[in-house]
Design a protein around this motif. Structure first.
Motif, PDB file in Angstrom:
ATOM      1  N   LYS A   1       0.843  -1.176   0.000  1.00  0.00           N
ATOM      2  CA  LYS A   1       0.000   0.000   0.000  1.00  0.00           C
ATOM      3  C   LYS A   1       0.897   1.251   0.000  1.00  0.00           C
ATOM      4  O   LYS A   1       2.024   1.184   0.493  1.00  0.00           O
ATOM      5  CB  LYS A   1      -0.893   0.029   1.235  1.00  0.00           C
ATOM      6  CG  LYS A   1      -1.873  -1.119   1.349  1.00  0.00           C
ATOM      7  CD  LYS A   1      -2.640  -0.984   2.661  1.00  0.00           C
ATOM      8  CE  LYS A   1      -3.604  -2.107   2.891  1.00  0.00           C
ATOM      9  NZ  LYS A   1      -4.298  -1.989   4.204  1.00  0.00           N
ATOM     10  N   PRO A   2       0.443   2.410  -0.474  1.00  0.00           N
ATOM     11  CA  PRO A   2      -0.876   2.602  -1.111  1.00  0.00           C
ATOM     12  C   PRO A   2      -0.898   2.012  -2.511  1.00  0.00           C
ATOM     13  O   PRO A   2       0.099   2.065  -3.242  1.00  0.00           O
ATOM     14  CB  PRO A   2      -1.023   4.121  -1.148  1.00  0.00           C
ATOM     15  CG  PRO A   2       0.382   4.633  -1.201  1.00  0.00           C
ATOM     16  CD  PRO A   2       1.201   3.668  -0.391  1.00  0.00           C
ATOM     17  N   LEU A   3      -2.033   1.434  -2.864  1.00  0.00           N
ATOM     18  CA  LEU A   3      -2.195   0.786  -4.160  1.00  0.00           C
ATOM     19  C   LEU A   3      -3.435   1.362  -4.828  1.00  0.00           C
ATOM     20  O   LEU A   3      -4.502   1.401  -4.229  1.00  0.00           O
ATOM     21  CB  LEU A   3      -2.360  -0.725  -3.966  1.00  0.00           C
ATOM     22  CG  LEU A   3      -2.230  -1.616  -5.193  1.00  0.00           C
ATOM     23  CD1 LEU A   3      -0.800  -1.609  -5.706  1.00  0.00           C
ATOM     24  CD2 LEU A   3      -2.654  -3.043  -4.860  1.00  0.00           C
ATOM     25  N   THR A   4      -3.289   1.833  -6.063  1.00  0.00           N
ATOM     26  CA  THR A   4      -4.442   2.372  -6.781  1.00  0.00           C
ATOM     27  C   THR A   4      -5.372   1.228  -7.192  1.00  0.00           C
ATOM     28  O   THR A   4      -4.955   0.067  -7.265  1.00  0.00           O
ATOM     29  CB  THR A   4      -4.001   3.125  -8.037  1.00  0.00           C
ATOM     30  OG1 THR A   4      -3.398   2.198  -8.951  1.00  0.00           O
ATOM     31  CG2 THR A   4      -2.993   4.223  -7.698  1.00  0.00           C
ATOM     32  N   MET A   5      -6.608   1.560  -7.460  1.00  0.00           N
ATOM     33  CA  MET A   5      -7.551   0.551  -7.922  1.00  0.00           C
ATOM     34  C   MET A   5      -7.099  -0.044  -9.258  1.00  0.00           C
ATOM     35  O   MET A   5      -7.247  -1.242  -9.501  1.00  0.00           O
ATOM     36  CB  MET A   5      -8.951   1.144  -8.057  1.00  0.00           C
ATOM     37  CG  MET A   5      -9.608   1.497  -6.726  1.00  0.00           C
ATOM     38  SD  MET A   5      -9.836   0.074  -5.604  1.00  0.00           S
ATOM     39  CE  MET A   5      -8.610   0.471  -4.336  1.00  0.00           C
ATOM     40  N   ASP A   6      -6.511   0.807 -10.125  1.00  0.00           N
ATOM     41  CA  ASP A   6      -5.988   0.286 -11.393  1.00  0.00           C
ATOM     42  C   ASP A   6      -4.830  -0.671 -11.155  1.00  0.00           C
ATOM     43  O   ASP A   6      -4.716  -1.707 -11.815  1.00  0.00           O
ATOM     44  CB  ASP A   6      -5.526   1.446 -12.290  1.00  0.00           C
ATOM     45  CG  ASP A   6      -6.695   2.228 -12.873  1.00  0.00           C
ATOM     46  OD1 ASP A   6      -7.825   1.699 -12.847  1.00  0.00           O
ATOM     47  OD2 ASP A   6      -6.469   3.362 -13.340  1.00  0.00           O
ATOM     48  N   GLY A   7      -3.978  -0.311 -10.189  1.00  0.00           N
ATOM     49  CA  GLY A   7      -2.845  -1.180  -9.868  1.00  0.00           C
ATOM     50  C   GLY A   7      -3.295  -2.504  -9.288  1.00  0.00           C
ATOM     51  O   GLY A   7      -2.756  -3.564  -9.621  1.00  0.00           O
ATOM     52  N   LEU A   8      -4.300  -2.456  -8.405  1.00  0.00           N
ATOM     53  CA  LEU A   8      -4.831  -3.688  -7.823  1.00  0.00           C
ATOM     54  C   LEU A   8      -5.499  -4.543  -8.894  1.00  0.00           C
ATOM     55  O   LEU A   8      -5.338  -5.774  -8.916  1.00  0.00           O
ATOM     56  CB  LEU A   8      -5.826  -3.351  -6.717  1.00  0.00           C
ATOM     57  CG  LEU A   8      -6.504  -4.543  -6.035  1.00  0.00           C
ATOM     58  CD1 LEU A   8      -5.503  -5.530  -5.477  1.00  0.00           C
ATOM     59  CD2 LEU A   8      -7.451  -4.054  -4.926  1.00  0.00           C
ATOM     60  N   ALA A   9      -6.234  -3.907  -9.799  1.00  0.00           N
ATOM     61  CA  ALA A   9      -6.889  -4.650 -10.888  1.00  0.00           C
ATOM     62  C   ALA A   9      -5.853  -5.342 -11.762  1.00  0.00           C
ATOM     63  O   ALA A   9      -6.035  -6.502 -12.170  1.00  0.00           O
ATOM     64  CB  ALA A   9      -7.752  -3.710 -11.722  1.00  0.00           C
ATOM     65  N   ALA A  10      -4.749  -4.635 -12.052  1.00  0.00           N
ATOM     66  CA  ALA A  10      -3.689  -5.239 -12.867  1.00  0.00           C
ATOM     67  C   ALA A  10      -3.068  -6.439 -12.151  1.00  0.00           C
ATOM     68  O   ALA A  10      -2.785  -7.472 -12.773  1.00  0.00           O
ATOM     69  CB  ALA A  10      -2.616  -4.192 -13.185  1.00  0.00           C
TER      70      ALA A  10
END
Length: 417
Positions: free
Chosen positions: A110-119
């Protein structure tokens, strides 16, 4: 999207806003996942894992009551084939090292963006796909050890020469099964079979091989509709890993091959010349497993009397006040695997071990709150909780009111004329 494999997910994080964002903003279905539950602490996450049996647990590494590391350890006891991904706000190498031992599929900071988590979830999906696809491929190779092990397992030596064991152990050293002539590893034979038609020969063999790779030295071959594994280790290795390996085989067979599996396990033997006896025990246990509830049977299981679930409930009744009582410790008392015991309890009682334990503790807590003047901290301790805050959380979740509110209601009732 129609041909994408769909894997179920449980999310655990104590940061409410982050957990809500992950649950609602990630395009789960488009990524090949189906979100089936979420939890704000490790103990609730563990209950969800036991009840819902997801393919993936996405968990924060630091949470109330039990940490993500401890959660992973306990999950490995009951769902060894499940995949675990960590979210961590602490770039701490010690956590990374602990994560490795639990076969974590991803470790995200963290911090992790939603786009990063989706990837990252897309990458996790590809890893799970690759693992299951590898188990379905029909390419299997037998090690050079086959010439030594297969005859020993399948046939008994009659009129064996006096120095047979010495010669066999030297041959095991030569082919790499033993680390040297002073290697005194004990031996266990495991047999696994799929329910239904005799097929998936290579897939089942590879499944057992792949699972055993993580835990014990081994040699695996296929014979008469079964994958047979010779496992080598010391007693502590077998105590720690044997039931996890057996459960993982059953869970992977169900998820990757779409078939139910049964596993039978022999006792430990010291001599290679006794492998045929070990094999016979494994086959006997395999037959017992096929008739049982959890898919796994150890040779010792066949000699037990009485209902496993009844004995489990008796132990819960006797030890519910023990803070360390868990599915793993209860299964150790009964000498069965946690997954086998979990399946028996769910089939017999219609609910999970955790729910049964919490209900018993809460019933006692309610009685003590209403009939004694003990401090709430002492009542919590008598019900198996050292953390009073967690005790209050569980009590309110179970009864709909807090311990303090129940006490006040009792006092108000007593004060009425």
């Amino acid at each position: 999207m129609a041909d994408k494999n769909i894997y179920t997910v449980v999310v655990a994080d104590d940061e409410d806003e982050l957990r809500e964002a992950v649950c609602t903003m990630i395009p789960w279905e488009a990524l090949g996942f189906h979100l089936v539950g979420n939890a704000s602490n490790g103990l609730d996450a563990l209950e969800l894992v036991e009840r819902l049996e997801p393919d993936l647990l996405l968990t924060d590494i630091r949470m109330p009551f039990i940490s993500g590391i401890e959660l992973a350890r306990q999950v490995r006891e009951i769902r060894p084939a499940m995949h675990i991904a960590f979210l961590s706000g602490f770039d701490d190498f010690e956590y990374a090292k602990q994560a490795i031992q639990y076969n974590i599929i991803s470790y995200m900071l963290k911090p992790l963006t939603m786009d990063g988590l989706a990837a990252e979830l897309k990458a996790i999906h590809e890893k799970i796909d690759a693992r299951y696809a590898g188990l379905r491929r029909a390419d299997s190779a037998h090690a050079d050890r086959a010439a030594l092990i297969i005859p020993l397992v399948l046939a008994r030596y009659e009129n064996a020469p006096e120095n047979l064991e010495t010669r066999l152990r030297q041959a095991a050293v030569d082919c790499g099964l033993l680390r040297g002539t002073d290697d005194r590893s004990t031996l266990v034979v495991m047999a696994a079979a799929l329910d239904g038609p005799v097929d998936y020969e290579a897939g089942l063999t590879q499944l057992v091989e792949q699972s055993a790779n993580k835990y014990l030295r081994h040699f695996v071959f296929y014979c008469c509709g079964r994958a047979v594994a010779l496992l080598l280790g010391n007693p502590s290795d077998f105590d720690e890993y044997l039931h996890i390996l057996a459960d993982e085989i059953c869970q992977l067979a169900d998820r990757a091959l779409g078939r139910s599996a049964s596993v039978g396990v022999s006792r430990e033997f010291a001599r290679f010349s006794d492998l045929n006896d070990a094999y016979k025990q494994a086959i006997e246990a395999l037959r017992a497993a096929a008739d049982g509830e959890g898919g796994v049977s150890f040779t010792a299981d066949a000699r037990k009397t009485g209902s496993l679930c009844e004995r489990a409930l008796e132990i819960i009744e006797q030890h519910y006040m023990d803070e360390d009582l868990s599915l793993a410790s209860l299964s150790a008392m009964l000498d069965v695997s946690p997954n086998h015991l979990s399946a028996c309890i769910k089939k017999s009682e219609g609910e999970t071990f955790i729910n049964i334990l919490v209900r018993r503790r809460m019933e006692t807590a309610q009685t003590l709150l209403l009939t004694t003047d003990l401090q709430i901290q002492e009542i919590a301790r008598r019900c198996g909780y050292t953390d009073q805050h967690y005790f209050s959380y569980c009590f309110k979740k179970y009864s709909g009111t807090s311990p303090v509110a129940l006490r006040r209601a009792r006092a108000a009732g007593e004060a009425r004329p």
